[in-house]
Design a protein around this motif. Structure first.
Motif, mmCIF file in Angstrom:
data_model
loop_
_atom_site.group_PDB
_atom_site.id
_atom_site.type_symbol
_atom_site.label_atom_id
_atom_site.label_comp_id
_atom_site.label_asym_id
_atom_site.label_seq_id
_atom_site.Cartn_x
_atom_site.Cartn_y
_atom_site.Cartn_z
ATOM 1 N N ILE A 174 0.848 -1.124 0.123
ATOM 2 C CA ILE A 174 -0.063 0.092 -0.080
ATOM 3 C C ILE A 174 0.909 1.339 -0.072
ATOM 4 N N ASP A 175 1.865 1.344 0.743
ATOM 5 C CA ASP A 175 2.783 2.217 0.952
ATOM 6 C C ASP A 175 3.496 2.497 -0.457
ATOM 7 N N ALA A 176 3.855 1.416 -0.951
ATOM 8 C CA ALA A 176 4.358 1.597 -2.387
ATOM 9 C C ALA A 176 3.419 2.101 -3.595
ATOM 10 N N VAL A 177 2.445 1.693 -3.471
ATOM 11 C CA VAL A 177 1.295 2.291 -4.469
ATOM 12 C C VAL A 177 1.119 3.915 -4.099
ATOM 13 N N ARG A 178 0.945 4.376 -2.994
ATOM 14 C CA ARG A 178 1.046 5.718 -2.750
ATOM 15 C C ARG A 178 2.454 6.305 -3.012
ATOM 16 N N LEU A 181 2.238 6.810 -7.044
ATOM 17 C CA LEU A 181 1.171 7.729 -7.280
ATOM 18 C C LEU A 181 1.753 9.285 -7.131
ATOM 19 N N ALA A 182 2.306 9.395 -5.925
ATOM 20 C CA ALA A 182 2.827 10.678 -5.408
ATOM 21 C C ALA A 182 4.079 11.042 -6.394
ATOM 22 N N HIS A 183 4.887 10.213 -7.062
ATOM 23 C CA HIS A 183 5.926 10.511 -7.732
ATOM 24 C C HIS A 183 5.568 11.074 -9.033
ATOM 25 N N HIS A 184 4.444 10.269 -9.561
ATOM 26 C CA HIS A 184 4.079 10.779 -10.857
ATOM 27 C C HIS A 184 2.933 11.660 -10.938
ATOM 28 N N PHE A 185 2.245 11.590 -10.017
ATOM 29 C CA PHE A 185 1.091 12.602 -9.819
ATOM 30 C C PHE A 185 1.076 13.339 -8.578
ATOM 31 N N ARG A 188 -2.060 13.658 -5.514
ATOM 32 C CA ARG A 188 -3.059 12.630 -5.811
ATOM 33 C C ARG A 188 -2.733 11.584 -4.760
ATOM 34 N N ASP A 189 -4.008 11.087 -4.242
ATOM 35 C CA ASP A 189 -3.635 10.004 -3.068
ATOM 36 C C ASP A 189 -4.726 9.040 -3.296
ATOM 37 N N ILE A 190 -4.731 7.836 -2.640
ATOM 38 C CA ILE A 190 -5.738 6.808 -2.959
ATOM 39 C C ILE A 190 -6.599 7.028 -1.920
ATOM 40 N N GLU A 191 -8.001 6.176 -1.874
ATOM 41 C CA GLU A 191 -8.823 5.981 -1.084
ATOM 42 C C GLU A 191 -8.670 4.341 -0.658
ATOM 43 N N LEU A 192 -8.123 3.827 0.374
ATOM 44 C CA LEU A 192 -7.958 2.520 0.598
ATOM 45 C C LEU A 192 -9.368 1.964 1.145
ATOM 46 N N VAL A 193 -9.738 0.861 0.647
ATOM 47 C CA VAL A 193 -11.377 0.250 0.657
ATOM 48 C C VAL A 193 -11.055 -1.009 1.351
ATOM 49 N N THR A 194 -12.210 -1.263 2.226
ATOM 50 C CA THR A 194 -12.148 -2.605 2.955
ATOM 51 C C THR A 194 -13.366 -3.547 2.379
ATOM 52 N N ASP A 195 -14.355 -2.825 1.940
ATOM 53 C CA ASP A 195 -15.574 -3.374 1.446
ATOM 54 C C ASP A 195 -15.613 -3.372 -0.010
ATOM 55 N N LEU A 196 -15.015 -4.622 -0.564
ATOM 56 C CA LEU A 196 -14.482 -4.662 -1.861
ATOM 57 C C LEU A 196 -15.983 -4.566 -2.709
#
Length: 329
Positions: A174-178, A181-185, A188-196
């Motif tokens: 999850i940290d790597a995804v963030r 995303l921060a590097h290229h955009f 911008r940030d993600i919304e982490l979801v638990t209810d798929l």
């Protein structure tokens, strides 16, 4: 690149890691490879596969020719320890390129970075061609190699995306995804979801990149009208394929070979409506109605690896990276 250079340039993982290439450059390179293939200028034969009876390993060999770049290449892929967790598996993949004008070798390289960029670029092209008009929400399932660049590439081809949802369970992933995303955009940030299932009902585009051991499996009834579901790894149930209004694949033949976990109980697949190279060539449209639920299967075509590998070889030669060897003397 010097087309008269008789030496073979060997590019290691670290050599390729130091090369800068924009996401837009990657997308353009992959898209051009599809256009060349659709125009009949390139060759992409079916891959050869070897897998022992106990399934502990799998190996592939892929030969192809890029007619625009005028190069021929062979890609090999070997993964060992398929019954083990990902950190205990061994994976090696190489690409060897030859100049089809001079007949001379160009480069041999580790192909892992090529694949880590090519695959999310293809997903992004599928999303661009298949997404319903006005798509604003994307959901990525998985935080492994493919999941980490999925959102930056989606934003490259669908800049109108507003909500970026992520389903993942590994904190480091999850940290790597963030971070990507921060590097290229930046900003911008993600919304982490638990209810798929709930997240799926909100998503206009879903990219499933999770590993084989994931419990995630979105069913067709969880998809909103007009949703596009793109399968790269795992995270979608077979119903998303079998109940789709339209089925798109990079290659129908490869889907039937590598997508067996999505087959019906009798081993059958629904017919593929269109393949991506045809769509990219503007000969046909992926979507014929805004309400259609589209399933897209992303399997690699070696012509895209060849194009991107050749692009990396050009960049490496310009920076004098790699080790030149006279293998045949």
């Amino acid at each position: 690149m010097d087309r008269n250079d008789t030496a073979l340039r060997v590019l290691s993982t670290s050599d390729l890691a130091g090369l800068e290439i924009s996401l837009a450059d990657v997308v353009d390179t992959v898209e051009h490879a599809y256009r060349t293939l659709a125009a009949g200028q390139s060759d992409n034969p079916r891959k050869l596969t070897v897998k022992p009876a106990d399934g502990h390993s799998v190996s592939y060999a892929m030969l192809g020719r890029d007619g625009a770049r005028e190069v021929v290449a062979v890609k090999t892929s070997y993964k060992h320890g398929l019954h083990e967790s990902r950190d205990k598996q061994h994976y090696y993949t190489t690409l060897t390129i030859y100049d089809d004008v001079t007949g001379l070798p160009v480069a041999m390289m580790d192909c892992s970075r090529i694949g880590s960029l090519r695959t999310p670029a293809v997903s992004a092209l599928l999303a661009r061609e298949c997404a319903a008009p006005g798509a604003t929400t994307a959901l990525v399932i998985g935080t492994g190699t493919q999941g980490r660049l999925a959102l930056p590439f989606l934003l490259t081809t669908l800049p109108g995306l507003e909500r970026l949802l992520l389903s993942g369970t590994h904190p480091d992933g999850i940290d790597a995804v963030r971070a990507e995303l921060a590097h290229h955009f930046p900003g911008r940030d993600i919304e982490l979801v638990t209810d798929l299932s709930r997240a799926a009902r909100d998503a206009d585009v879903i990219v499933a990149t999770a590993g084989a051991h994931t419990p995630a499996a979105i069913e067709a009834e969880a998809l909103k009208p007009g949703a596009t579901s793109i399968l790269v790894g795992h995270g979608l149930a077979p119903s998303t394929l079998h109940r789709a209004d339209r089925v798109i694949a990079t290659s129908e033949a490869q889907m039937r070979v590598t997508g067996t976990d999505m087959a019906a109980a009798d081993g059958s697949f629904p017919p593929v409506d269109l393949e991506l190279p045809v769509i990219i060539s503007d000969a046909s449209k992926a979507r014929t109605s805004p309400e259609q639920r589209i399933f897209a299967y992303n399997s690699g075509l070696v012509v895209t690896d060849i194009a991107l590998g050749h692009r990396f070889a050009q960049l490496a030669a310009a920076q004098n990276l790699g080790t030149e060897i006279s293998l045949w003397t």
